[in-house]
Design a protein around this motif. Structure first.
Motif, PDB file in Angstrom:
ATOM      1  N   LYS A 230     -17.279  24.956  41.320  1.00 37.46           N
ATOM      2  CA  LYS A 230     -16.138  24.518  40.506  1.00 37.46           C
ATOM      3  C   LYS A 230     -16.393  24.776  39.023  1.00 37.46           C
ATOM      4  CE  LYS A 230     -14.614  20.842  43.638  1.00 37.46           C
ATOM      5  NZ  LYS A 230     -14.392  19.375  43.788  1.00 37.46           N
ATOM      6  N   ILE A 231     -17.603  24.451  38.584  1.00 37.63           N
ATOM      7  CA  ILE A 231     -17.937  24.628  37.164  1.00 37.63           C
ATOM      8  C   ILE A 231     -18.012  26.102  36.795  1.00 37.63           C
ATOM      9  CG2 ILE A 231     -19.686  24.201  35.402  1.00 37.63           C
ATOM     10  CD1 ILE A 231     -20.454  21.675  36.912  1.00 37.63           C
ATOM     11  N   THR A 232     -18.616  26.892  37.669  1.00 42.17           N
ATOM     12  CA  THR A 232     -18.821  28.319  37.395  1.00 42.17           C
ATOM     13  C   THR A 232     -17.500  29.063  37.284  1.00 42.17           C
ATOM     14  OG1 THR A 232     -20.932  28.249  38.568  1.00 42.17           O
ATOM     15  CG2 THR A 232     -19.986  30.416  38.171  1.00 42.17           C
ATOM     16  N   ASP A 233     -16.519  28.650  38.085  1.00 45.71           N
ATOM     17  CA  ASP A 233     -15.209  29.304  38.031  1.00 45.71           C
ATOM     18  C   ASP A 233     -14.596  29.231  36.636  1.00 45.71           C
ATOM     19  OD1 ASP A 233     -15.320  30.025  40.658  1.00 45.71           O
ATOM     20  OD2 ASP A 233     -14.139  28.342  41.406  1.00 45.71           O
TER      21      ASP A 233
ATOM     22  N   ARG B 247     -35.276  25.111  46.501  1.00 45.63           N
ATOM     23  CA  ARG B 247     -33.861  25.484  46.584  1.00 45.63           C
ATOM     24  C   ARG B 247     -33.095  24.943  45.376  1.00 45.63           C
ATOM     25  NH1 ARG B 247     -29.972  23.173  51.373  1.00 45.63           N
ATOM     26  NH2 ARG B 247     -27.947  23.842  50.533  1.00 45.63           N
ATOM     27  N   LEU B 248     -33.397  23.708  44.980  1.00 44.89           N
ATOM     28  CA  LEU B 248     -32.752  23.114  43.803  1.00 44.89           C
ATOM     29  C   LEU B 248     -33.101  23.919  42.548  1.00 44.89           C
ATOM     30  CD1 LEU B 248     -31.023  20.731  42.776  1.00 44.89           C
ATOM     31  CD2 LEU B 248     -33.145  19.438  42.482  1.00 44.89           C
ATOM     32  N   TYR B 249     -34.352  24.344  42.446  1.00 47.89           N
ATOM     33  CA  TYR B 249     -34.792  25.202  41.336  1.00 47.89           C
ATOM     34  C   TYR B 249     -34.016  26.520  41.338  1.00 47.89           C
ATOM     35  CZ  TYR B 249     -37.795  28.565  38.873  1.00 47.89           C
ATOM     36  OH  TYR B 249     -38.267  29.561  38.059  1.00 47.89           O
ATOM     37  N   ASN B 250     -33.845  27.096  42.507  1.00 49.11           N
ATOM     38  CA  ASN B 250     -33.129  28.370  42.609  1.00 49.11           C
ATOM     39  C   ASN B 250     -31.655  28.236  42.244  1.00 49.11           C
ATOM     40  OD1 ASN B 250     -35.410  29.835  43.366  1.00 49.11           O
ATOM     41  ND2 ASN B 250     -35.085  29.459  45.551  1.00 49.11           N
ATOM     42  N   LEU B 251     -31.137  27.003  42.328  1.00 47.55           N
ATOM     43  CA  LEU B 251     -29.750  26.737  41.940  1.00 47.55           C
ATOM     44  C   LEU B 251     -29.625  26.482  40.441  1.00 47.55           C
ATOM     45  CD1 LEU B 251     -28.651  24.454  44.924  1.00 47.55           C
ATOM     46  CD2 LEU B 251     -27.820  26.770  44.431  1.00 47.55           C
TER      47      LEU B 251
ATOM     48  N   LEU C 185     -16.504  28.274  33.610  1.00 49.15           N
ATOM     49  CA  LEU C 185     -17.415  28.592  32.512  1.00 49.15           C
ATOM     50  C   LEU C 185     -18.074  29.958  32.630  1.00 49.15           C
ATOM     51  CD1 LEU C 185     -19.254  25.162  32.006  1.00 49.15           C
ATOM     52  CD2 LEU C 185     -17.298  26.081  30.752  1.00 49.15           C
ATOM     53  N   GLY C 186     -18.239  30.433  33.863  1.00 51.55           N
ATOM     54  CA  GLY C 186     -18.959  31.679  34.065  1.00 51.55           C
ATOM     55  C   GLY C 186     -20.428  31.420  34.343  1.00 51.55           C
ATOM     56  N   ALA C 187     -21.039  32.273  35.158  1.00 50.39           N
ATOM     57  CA  ALA C 187     -22.412  32.066  35.621  1.00 50.39           C
ATOM     58  C   ALA C 187     -23.448  31.971  34.506  1.00 50.39           C
ATOM     59  CB  ALA C 187     -22.791  33.162  36.621  1.00 50.39           C
ATOM     60  N   PRO C 188     -23.429  32.871  33.496  1.00 48.17           N
ATOM     61  CA  PRO C 188     -24.464  32.788  32.444  1.00 48.17           C
ATOM     62  C   PRO C 188     -24.438  31.468  31.683  1.00 48.17           C
ATOM     63  CG  PRO C 188     -23.363  34.915  32.389  1.00 48.17           C
ATOM     64  CD  PRO C 188     -22.570  34.056  33.323  1.00 48.17           C
ATOM     65  N   ASP C 189     -23.236  30.979  31.337  1.00 49.14           N
ATOM     66  CA  ASP C 189     -23.121  29.724  30.601  1.00 49.14           C
ATOM     67  C   ASP C 189     -23.596  28.542  31.448  1.00 49.14           C
ATOM     68  OD1 ASP C 189     -22.152  30.960  28.365  1.00 49.14           O
ATOM     69  OD2 ASP C 189     -20.042  30.607  28.841  1.00 49.14           O
ATOM     70  N   VAL C 190     -23.272  28.570  32.731  1.00 48.97           N
ATOM     71  CA  VAL C 190     -23.687  27.486  33.628  1.00 48.97           C
ATOM     72  C   VAL C 190     -25.201  27.449  33.761  1.00 48.97           C
ATOM     73  CG1 VAL C 190     -23.656  26.668  36.024  1.00 48.97           C
ATOM     74  CG2 VAL C 190     -21.531  27.381  34.928  1.00 48.97           C
ATOM     75  N   ALA C 191     -25.814  28.611  33.952  1.00 51.81           N
ATOM     76  CA  ALA C 191     -27.269  28.686  34.098  1.00 51.81           C
ATOM     77  C   ALA C 191     -27.973  28.183  32.845  1.00 51.81           C
ATOM     78  CB  ALA C 191     -27.693  30.120  34.404  1.00 51.81           C
ATOM     79  N   GLN C 192     -27.447  28.547  31.681  1.00 53.40           N
ATOM     80  CA  GLN C 192     -28.037  28.124  30.408  1.00 53.40           C
ATOM     81  C   GLN C 192     -27.914  26.606  30.238  1.00 53.40           C
ATOM     82  OE1 GLN C 192     -26.311  30.039  26.984  1.00 53.40           O
ATOM     83  NE2 GLN C 192     -27.986  29.472  25.638  1.00 53.40           N
ATOM     84  N   SER C 193     -26.776  26.053  30.626  1.00 49.02           N
ATOM     85  CA  SER C 193     -26.561  24.608  30.507  1.00 49.02           C
ATOM     86  C   SER C 193     -27.420  23.831  31.491  1.00 49.02           C
ATOM     87  CB  SER C 193     -25.084  24.278  30.737  1.00 49.02           C
ATOM     88  OG  SER C 193     -24.273  24.854  29.730  1.00 49.02           O
ATOM     89  N   LEU C 194     -27.512  24.310  32.727  1.00 47.62           N
ATOM     90  CA  LEU C 194     -28.285  23.613  33.752  1.00 47.62           C
ATOM     91  C   LEU C 194     -29.753  23.498  33.365  1.00 47.62           C
ATOM     92  CD1 LEU C 194     -26.881  25.000  37.135  1.00 47.62           C
ATOM     93  CD2 LEU C 194     -26.572  22.713  36.183  1.00 47.62           C
ATOM     94  N   ALA C 195     -30.264  24.508  32.697  1.00 45.98           N
ATOM     95  CA  ALA C 195     -31.677  24.500  32.290  1.00 45.98           C
ATOM     96  C   ALA C 195     -31.977  23.354  31.332  1.00 45.98           C
ATOM     97  CB  ALA C 195     -32.050  25.836  31.656  1.00 45.98           C
TER      98      ALA C 195
END
Length: 371
Positions: A154-157, A216-220, A159-169
């Motif tokens: 839902k979030i990725t749709d 798996r959580l790390y990979n997400l 924000l986009g994958a790069p922004d989500v990955a940066q925020s999750l970190a």
């Protein structure tokens, strides 16, 4: 002079709100304090069992529910599904991080509701899918991870994958699993696990499964991860009620020690093998042992029975709907047959947030947030 008096009055009111914790005044104080603090991380994502569930079982066909009075008697929202009279440990941690209380996954349907994180925890859930089946409906850790994937979709749709990955970190992930894999699996007579494994073998088996799930959580996208150990299960009212002596079961306490030992080693290994990861281990055993040994210093006078429950140690039958709980709840270590009171949860949340390596290894939550 007038401005100085107003400034002092505002400071006084702020301090009162900061340190209030019980009743509606406490809830207002918590919200005001949170609004006044800087958010240390963007969001808090929570996975676990009834110790930190805040309502995900409410709509399940489950015997493991707490969405009825007197649960929530000291919580501003009343009975929400929290297995406590008030705050859970992660509620306190969220506030210390400068965040609002994290919504349950079952109630967070919009992106705005997910803005500061989501709580996926479910009462009776375990590392193993089979754990907790006596309670029928529950959400095992594997399914909680799938629910997190749904949130990411839902979030990725938007924000986009790069922004989500940066925020999750930058976000913090709290995982507290394992208690039910003993209480509602290994120690239950209708489960085969005790015949299949001795204590060490079972701990090894659980950690093997757990490591895969956390990877798996790390990979997400998770990078800052808190792993909570298991407490003194042999001292909870449910276990105390099974003994005529009323003393903690050393057999049960010794049973879970290999799991905690393995868990700490696993955290070290994950930090070594997963690039950019920062896992920390919370020693709940040490925290709880300290509270029981020094109960008077913490303000507790009742350490061996629940505030709400029926039978020996008020632990043979857990808190029933509309049962009248004890009045002096802040003096009780245990709220019901299995869970600590809000007073204990708040103490443990603060220890986890700012404690030394006796309770948080290799760093505490505050240090993790500041990385």
């Amino acid at each position: 002079m007038v401005k100085d008096m107003i400034r002092k009055l505002c400071l006084f009111v702020f301090i009162i709100l900061m340190f209030s914790r019980n009743g509606s005044l406490g809830q207002v104080g918590d919200e005001a304090a949170t609004a006044a603090r800087r958010e240390l991380v963007p969001a808090l994502f929570i996975f676990g069992d009834s110790l930190i569930d805040n309502g995900n079982n409410n709509n399940l066909a489950s015997l493991a529910k707490a969405n009825y009075y007197p649960y929530g008697i000291d919580f501003r929202g009343g009975p929400t599904g929290r297995f406590s009279n008030g705050y859970t440990m992660v509620d306190e941690i969220a506030e210390l991080l400068g965040l609002p209380l994290t919504p349950a996954y079952s109630q967070a349907s919009t992106e705005d509701q997910m803005l500061h994180g989501v709580n996926y925890a479910s009462a009776a859930a375990g590392i193993l899918d089979i754990t907790g089946r006596n309670f029928v409906g529950r959400i095992p850790f594997n399914q909680q991870l799938k629910n997190f994937e749904n949130t990411l979709d839902k979030i990725t749709d938007n924000l986009g994958a790069p922004d989500v990955a940066q925020s999750l970190a930058k976000c913090i992930f709290f995982v507290g699993m394992g208690s039910n894999d003993y209480l509602n699996n290994y120690l239950m007579p209708n489960y085969p696990t005790r015949n299949q494994f001795n204590g060490q073998q079972y701990a090894d088996f659980l950690i093997q499964q757990y490591k895969g799930q956390l990877t798996r959580l790390y990979n997400l996208g998770a990078r800052k991860v808190i792993i909570s150990g298991i407490g003194l299960l042999g001292c909870i009212p449910s276990i105390l009620a099974q003994s005529n002596s009323g003393k903690c079961s050393e057999q049960v306490n010794q049973l879970v020690l290999p799991f905690n030992t393995n868990l700490r080693t696993m955290v070290t290994n994950l930090n070594t093998n997963l690039p950019g990861s920062n896992f920390i281990y919370l020693d709940i055993h040490n925290m709880f042992q300290d509270i029981l040994r020094n109960s008077r210093l913490y303000g507790f006078s009742v350490i061996d029975r629940g505030c709400c429950g029926i039978g020996r140690n008020r632990g043979q039958i857990t808190c029933l709907p509309f049962q009248q709980p004890c009045r002096n709840r802040n003096q009780y270590v245990f709220w019901d047959a299995f869970h600590p009171t809000a007073a204990v949860n708040i103490i443990m949340g603060r220890k986890a947030f700012a404690g030394n390596q006796d309770v948080a290894y290799p760093m505490n939550i505050q240090q993790l947030a500041n990385l």
